[in-house]
Motif scaffolding. Structure first.
Motif, PDB file in Angstrom:
ATOM      1  N   GLN A  70       0.808  -1.220   0.000  1.00  0.00           N
ATOM      2  CA  GLN A  70       0.000   0.000   0.000  1.00  0.00           C
ATOM      3  C   GLN A  70       0.842   1.272   0.000  1.00  0.00           C
ATOM      4  OE1 GLN A  70      -3.334  -0.296  -0.374  1.00  0.00           O
ATOM      5  NE2 GLN A  70      -2.851  -2.480  -0.500  1.00  0.00           N
ATOM      6  N   ALA A  71       2.153   1.140  -0.023  1.00  0.00           N
ATOM      7  CA  ALA A  71       3.024   2.321  -0.001  1.00  0.00           C
ATOM      8  C   ALA A  71       2.715   3.218  -1.193  1.00  0.00           C
ATOM      9  CB  ALA A  71       4.488   1.889  -0.034  1.00  0.00           C
ATOM     10  N   PRO A  72       2.635   4.539  -0.965  1.00  0.00           N
ATOM     11  CA  PRO A  72       2.283   5.467  -2.059  1.00  0.00           C
ATOM     12  C   PRO A  72       3.194   5.353  -3.267  1.00  0.00           C
ATOM     13  CG  PRO A  72       2.170   6.582   0.061  1.00  0.00           C
ATOM     14  CD  PRO A  72       2.765   5.230   0.320  1.00  0.00           C
ATOM     15  N   GLU A  73       4.485   5.128  -3.043  1.00  0.00           N
ATOM     16  CA  GLU A  73       5.393   5.062  -4.186  1.00  0.00           C
ATOM     17  C   GLU A  73       5.104   3.844  -5.064  1.00  0.00           C
ATOM     18  OE1 GLU A  73       7.756   3.662  -0.476  1.00  0.00           O
ATOM     19  OE2 GLU A  73       6.272   5.193  -1.010  1.00  0.00           O
ATOM     20  N   GLN A  83       2.127   2.370  -5.340  1.00  0.00           N
ATOM     21  CA  GLN A  83       0.864   2.642  -6.018  1.00  0.00           C
ATOM     22  C   GLN A  83       1.064   3.588  -7.196  1.00  0.00           C
ATOM     23  OE1 GLN A  83      -2.084   1.041  -5.334  1.00  0.00           O
ATOM     24  NE2 GLN A  83      -0.699  -0.181  -4.049  1.00  0.00           N
ATOM     25  N   THR A  84       1.974   4.538  -7.031  1.00  0.00           N
ATOM     26  CA  THR A  84       2.294   5.449  -8.136  1.00  0.00           C
ATOM     27  C   THR A  84       2.936   4.691  -9.290  1.00  0.00           C
ATOM     28  OG1 THR A  84       2.553   7.337  -6.642  1.00  0.00           O
ATOM     29  CG2 THR A  84       3.622   7.484  -8.802  1.00  0.00           C
ATOM     30  N   GLN A  85       3.866   3.777  -8.950  1.00  0.00           N
ATOM     31  CA  GLN A  85       4.499   2.961  -9.989  1.00  0.00           C
ATOM     32  C   GLN A  85       3.459   2.130 -10.735  1.00  0.00           C
ATOM     33  OE1 GLN A  85       7.710   0.597  -8.379  1.00  0.00           O
ATOM     34  NE2 GLN A  85       8.552   2.326  -7.246  1.00  0.00           N
ATOM     35  N   TRP A 105       0.260   2.790 -11.204  1.00  0.00           N
ATOM     36  CA  TRP A 105      -0.550   3.641 -12.074  1.00  0.00           C
ATOM     37  C   TRP A 105       0.259   4.144 -13.268  1.00  0.00           C
ATOM     38  CZ3 TRP A 105      -4.866   4.482 -14.082  1.00  0.00           C
ATOM     39  CH2 TRP A 105      -5.212   5.707 -14.668  1.00  0.00           C
TER      40      TRP A 105
END
Length: 285
Positions: free
Chosen positions: A77-80, A82-84, A86
């Motif tokens: 669930q780490a934002p980084e 999730q960014t990867q 997307w």
């Protein structure tokens, strides 16, 4: 072929009868080693109605001291990451027009933008459709079997190890070959129905521990969508063989919780362990 996506990608209604069933649960013993380990087949999304769990599943946790999961659920669930996920989803090649057009039907049914799959890769479209279907039916990762044991183990300060890093698990999606991704999406669209029916069928199969039915589904996927099967199940099962054998040969009682689809079939974990000489016995209700 019934849908396997929720078992594979990460990734459902009547309550379990806690004292009467032990779905997808096995004891594992290494040759010459008296220590009992456990292997559980998980559904990654469930509802609160599935709790409390059957006594036999609770006992598997009580009897062990180490928990093995597919990956670190918090790290996923780490934002980084999730960014990867997307960013990778938006790269070419995008979902083929024919598949994207088919996706417009369920998207319209849910009141979502019908062009959502036009600008993403096929694997992301499949993931989005799966998660939406099951969330609309009332099932989330919050109540998944692996999440439940992960939370307990953290509270108990128990040793937790994983078969894959969070980055590796995300990579199975972001690096999925286009052919495999398109097969996954086609399978999802074939079987998604109204979502609720899929959810009821899958959780009922899991609850009754119907190994034969799940094996038939996995074999059908292997036959009809071989690239998706190999990428999401076959290759990963093979990579897990050595670490699982090491932990199950150890003196520390271990509980392994992985997606139920990984357990069945000719190259599933149950067959692999038996081929290596481990005694694998279904947990009695």
């Amino acid at each position: 072929m019934k849908k396997l996506g929720v078992l594979l990608l990460l990734a459902w209604l009547a309550p379990l009868c806690a004292a009467e069933s032990a779905p997808f649960a096995w004891q594992v013993r290494a040759p010459g080693n008296p220590v009992t380990h456990y292997l559980l087949g998980s559904l990654h999304v469930l509802s609160s109605a599935e709790y409390p769990l059957p006594v036999a599943l609770q006992q598997a946790y009580t009897d062990t001291r180490r928990l093995v999961l597919e990956s670190d659920l918090d790290a996923l669930q780490a934002p980084e990451l999730q960014t990867q996920l997307w960013d990778a989803a938006q790269r070419a090649p995008h979902t083929p027009a024919a598949l994207s057009a088919r996706a417009r039907v369920p998207l319209a049914h849910w009141g979502l933008p019908q062009a959502m799959c036009d600008i993403v890769q096929s694997w992301y479209c499949a993931l989005m459709l799966e998660l939406t279907a099951f969330e609309r039916a009332g099932f989330t990762a919050e109540y998944g079997l692996d999440r439940y044991f992960y939370q307990r183990a953290k509270q108990d300060r128990r040793t937790i190890v994983t078969l894959e890093s969070a980055a590796e698990q995300i990579g199975f999606l972001t690096r999925m070959p286009a052919v495999a991704a398109e097969q996954l999406l086609a399978s999802t669209l074939d079987d998604i129905g109204d979502g609720k029916t899929v959810a009821v069928d899958l959780v009922a199969l899991w609850r009754r521990g119907d190994v034969a039915a799940l094996s038939a589904q996995v074999m059908a996927m292997q036959q009809h969508h071989p690239r998706a099967y190999a990428h999401l199940l076959g290759q990963r099962n093979a990579a897990w063989r050595a670490p699982l054998a090491r932990w199950f040969a150890d003196a520390l009682p271990t509980l392994v919780v992985v997606g139920a689809a990984h357990l069945v079939g000719d190259d599933g974990l149950l067959a692999q362990l038996r081929a290596q000489g481990f005694a694998v016995t279904a947990v009695a209700p």
